[in-house]
Motif scaffolding. Structure first.
Motif, PDB file in Angstrom:
ATOM      1  N   GLN A 197       2.488   1.716  -3.512  1.00 36.39           N
ATOM      2  CA  GLN A 197       1.441   2.282  -4.429  1.00 36.39           C
ATOM      3  C   GLN A 197       0.937   3.643  -4.094  1.00 36.39           C
ATOM      4  OE1 GLN A 197      -0.107   1.079  -7.319  1.00 36.39           O
ATOM      5  NE2 GLN A 197       0.698  -0.818  -7.280  1.00 36.39           N
ATOM      6  N   GLN A 198       0.888   4.069  -2.898  1.00 31.74           N
ATOM      7  CA  GLN A 198       0.627   5.448  -2.725  1.00 31.74           C
ATOM      8  C   GLN A 198       1.557   6.458  -3.093  1.00 31.74           C
ATOM      9  OE1 GLN A 198      -0.112   5.472   1.437  1.00 31.74           O
ATOM     10  NE2 GLN A 198      -2.276   4.855   1.227  1.00 31.74           N
ATOM     11  N   SER A 199       2.932   6.040  -3.129  1.00 31.63           N
ATOM     12  CA  SER A 199       3.782   7.011  -3.552  1.00 31.63           C
ATOM     13  C   SER A 199       4.297   6.887  -5.063  1.00 31.63           C
ATOM     14  CB  SER A 199       5.108   6.849  -2.742  1.00 31.63           C
ATOM     15  OG  SER A 199       5.780   5.550  -3.031  1.00 31.63           O
ATOM     16  N   LYS A 204       0.851  -1.351   0.230  1.00 33.19           N
ATOM     17  CA  LYS A 204      -0.086   0.034  -0.050  1.00 33.19           C
ATOM     18  C   LYS A 204       1.012   1.197   0.129  1.00 33.19           C
ATOM     19  CE  LYS A 204      -4.635   1.174   1.944  1.00 33.19           C
ATOM     20  NZ  LYS A 204      -5.108   0.961   3.207  1.00 33.19           N
ATOM     21  N   ASP A 205       2.010   1.307   1.053  1.00 34.47           N
ATOM     22  CA  ASP A 205       2.628   2.650   0.892  1.00 34.47           C
ATOM     23  C   ASP A 205       3.430   2.741  -0.376  1.00 34.47           C
ATOM     24  OD1 ASP A 205       3.971   0.204   1.472  1.00 34.47           O
ATOM     25  OD2 ASP A 205       5.591   1.169   2.881  1.00 34.47           O
TER      26      ASP A 205
END
Ligand code: SF4
Ligand code: SF4
Length: 693
Positions: free
Chosen positions: A435-437, A432-433
């Protein structure tokens, strides 16, 4: 000029007129030579087809560069210079040799255009040429007998060397040169004694020394020397001509053709059969090379052209690590086989399997296909295609090393050598982290401009996934409209092909080609040089591909990427991956990226760029454990340490696996680290927010 001595054509040799004797000698010598060459060509006529007549002008250019210009010889300074001098001498002396031979039949023969002043000038040049060749023979014999360079040695497992044969050949050439000069000098000495104008003997040449030594010799002795030297010259010339096709000197005749027909495109692999398209391969009786006659005619020509100089093996990482492979002996053994089974008289060929008789299986599987041997060979002798063809033959017989069977099965069923599920192929980008950045999307159904082709090791290996994320972050930083194939991607098949599994490779290639075409992308980027090489050379009808190091280098040049200063106290060295460097000539881009990082201290290893030393091999080589004295990768990290580096930068996931492993095995943990160029670039990039601040 008045000839004071009887010419060889007019004189009688044992009651036979010279003219008749020499005509008979030339006819017999030429007939023997043509017969020998015709027998030598017999295996080539039974060989497989090869396609070597394309781009004739390009081929001609390479003949000028590599054959006439002897381009690669000076890579080994002393031997290279000696060879250059001998070669130049032979080229110059070819005209003289023909003229001298003709004098045995016609006493006043002169080459058209070489009478008068032009002839005198040529005579001076030729006299120096034969002196230089003579001296080179002395130096070469001294090197062989006294200094014995290590690369000439023949390890016991490959049989015995033939130093006596080499010395004999050097001696014959020296005799030829001396006889030629003595023939001219005896005539000049006689003319001088009679107060007549003699041919000018250039100072310090062999002819000059002979003329001075013979100044007080009586005319009858000079006459005998003149005729004797001529006879020795003629006999030596034809003996050499007919003896050369029985050993390494045959390259004098064959090398021009070997260079002309040499492979033109690096990174490519020969098809299973040149005359059979992929879609008709099911009609081929068997794949690869099993018997000697399954080699192509060009590959057989290579066997004849090898000069046994040992440069290929001197640069072969498999040989250096003590694996049972020496490219030099791969060739020498095949050449000896040809000599033995295609003799001068009687039955030819025996149709026996090569692997198991001439070669061992380990020998054939030991090659990393790094290309160092081909890069070094002055005669452009090829190895990778032959080795892959021998592997194809083994695979065709179901003869695959135990350790490779599982990964090959997994590649067949799951499209990756680890046997992992297809749906997990994009997991490296799923956190997730991350994909967020750095949003990484699937291109399926949603066309993107750029495809990031990830390939198996980057998709599934926990450590290597970091290279995938670094590459994605760089593409994202650049604002690229990019995506991945995810579960629709299969292994590129690059190393499957180089391990001889052509059918499996074609299945993987066809699957990927369809997926890439369906994605609608316009370009491909990859961080894996093996995938890069496959997409560029093994695939057809896919968009153009770039390695990420090329992308970064270009964006650095245009100022779209800026770097933070390098960490202090670190000394970096760049390890050229074989499939980026040697096979595709990408040497400068990765280095320019490193040099763009402010304050980065970079040193070169002794073996770098086109002389780079393989990491130990990628792809399926990671699953194969050959017998070796020391791991290839360990040798490589020691070279980095010797260069004074404490960080090895590479640009290939397989190099990374081998390097990190080798650092541990070499006991250099804590003193040396390895990092991928994409990881380093990603780490050092000044992000937009930082730029704005
Ligand atoms: S390709 Fe590399 S490993 Fe294979 S024979 Fe040549 S130098 Fe040796
Ligand atoms: S293949 Fe080339 S490099 Fe190797 S020994 Fe023969 S001539 Fe020398």
């Amino acid at each position: 000029m008045v000839n004071s001595l009887q010419s060889p054509a007019q004189a009688n040799y044992w009651l036979v007129q010279g003219r008749i004797l020499f005509l008979a000698l030339y006819a017999l010598g030429s007939a023997c030579f043509f017969y020998i060459v015709a027998r030598r060509l017999m295996p080539l006529l039974r060989a497989q087809r090869d396609s070597r007549f394309d781009r004739p002008l390009h081929r001609l250019g390479r003949v000028l560069q590599f054959w006439l210009g002897q381009w690669r010889h000076p890579r080994y300074r002393v031997a290279g210079i000696i060879h250059l001098l001998i070669f130049a001498g032979f080229i110059i002396l070819a005209t003289r040799a023909f003229t001298v031979l003709a004098l045995g039949v016609s006493e006043n023969f002169a080459m058209p255009g070489l009478s008068g002043n032009a002839g005198h000038i040529y005579g001076v040049i030729a006299e120096y040429a034969s002196t230089v060749v003579f001296l080179c023979m002395v130096v070469a014999a001294t090197r062989r007998l006294v200094f014995k360079p290590a690369r000439y040695a023949v390890p016991a497992r490959y049989g015995k060397g033939h130093p006596a044969d080499a010395i004999f050949l050097l001696a014959l050439i020296a005799i030829l040169m001396a006889a030629d000069s003595l023939f001219e000098a005896s005539k000049a000495a006689a003319l001088v004694q009679q107060g007549q104008a003699a041919e000018v003997m250039p100072v310090l040449s062999l002819g000059w020394m002979f003329t001075r030594a013979l100044a007080a010799t009586s005319l009858p002795v000079l006459q005998n020397l003149h005729l004797g030297a001529y006879l020795v010259h003629g006999l030596t010339f034809f003996f050499l001509l007919c003896y050369r096709p029985f050993g390494i000197q045959f390259h004098v005749e064959t090398s021009l053709f070997t260079v002309f027909f040499a492979k033109l495109d690096g990174g490519t692999l020969k098809p299973v059969r040149w005359d059979v398209p992929d879609e008709k391969l099911d009609q081929v009786k068997f794949f690869g090379v099993k018997t000697f006659e399954d080699f192509t005619w060009k590959h057989m020509l290579d066997f004849y052209s090898c000069a046994d100089c040992g440069r290929c093996s001197d640069n072969c990482p498999a040989n250096a690590a003590g694996r049972p492979l020496s490219p030099r002996f791969l060739t020498i053994k095949a050449r000896d086989y040809a000599f033995q089974h295609y003799p001068m008289f009687g039955k030819v060929g025996n149709g026996k399997a090569l692997v198991g008789n001439l070669y061992s299986e380990d020998e054939i599987w030991s090659c990393t296909t790094c290309g160092a041997c081909e890069q070094e060979c002055p005669l452009l002798v090829e190895y990778i295609d032959k080795i892959v063809d021998l592997r194809r033959g083994l695979v065709d017989d179901g003869n695959v090393p135990q350790s490779l069977q599982k990964p090959l099965k997994a590649l067949e069923s799951r499209g990756n050598p680890y046997g992992k599920l297809e749906k997990k192929r994009a997991d490296w980008a799923a956190a997730k982290d991350f994909q967020q950045s750095c949003p990484v999307r699937l291109v399926k159904g949603k066309a993107a401009d750029t495809l990031y082709f990830v390939d198996s090791i980057t998709a599934y290996d926990d450590r290597i996934q970091a290279i995938g994320r670094a590459t994605a972050r760089i593409l994202h930083h650049l604002g690229e409209d990019f995506g991945i194939l995810g579960a629709a991607e299969r292994d590129s098949g690059h190393d499957v092909r180089r391990f001889g599994e052509e059918t499996l490779f074609q299945a993987l290639r066809d699957h990927n080609t369809q997926a890439i075409q369906a994605s609608g992308v316009r370009r491909i980027v990859t961080s894996d040089p093996h995938a890069y090489n496959a997409l560029k050379h093994d695939y057809k009808d896919v968009p153009p591909v770039e390695h990420v190091s090329q992308v970064i280098a270009r964006e650095v040049k245009f100022g779209r990427i800026k770097f933070h200063p390098a960490e202090k106290g670190k000394v970096y060295t760049y390890h050229d991956p074989c499939y980026l460097g040697r096979h595709n000539q990408i040497y400068d881009d990765p280095r320019s990226v490193l040099d763009a990082i402010p304050g980065l201290k970079r040193v070169e290893m002794k073996r770098s760029r086109d002389r780079s030393f393989c990491c130990g091999g990628g792809g399926l080589m990671l699953f194969y454990e050959p017998k070796e004295d020391e791991r290839i990768g360990v040798k490589r990290v020691r070279m980095a340490a010797e260069a004074g580096a404490n960080v090895i930068v590479t640009a290939c996931p397989f190099c990374m696996v081998n390097m990190e492993d080798a650092i541990k095995v070499a006991g250099l943990e804590g003193k040396m680290t390895a990092i991928d160029l994409a990881e380093l670039a990603d780490q050092q990039i000044v992000k937009e927010t930082q730029l704005a601040a």
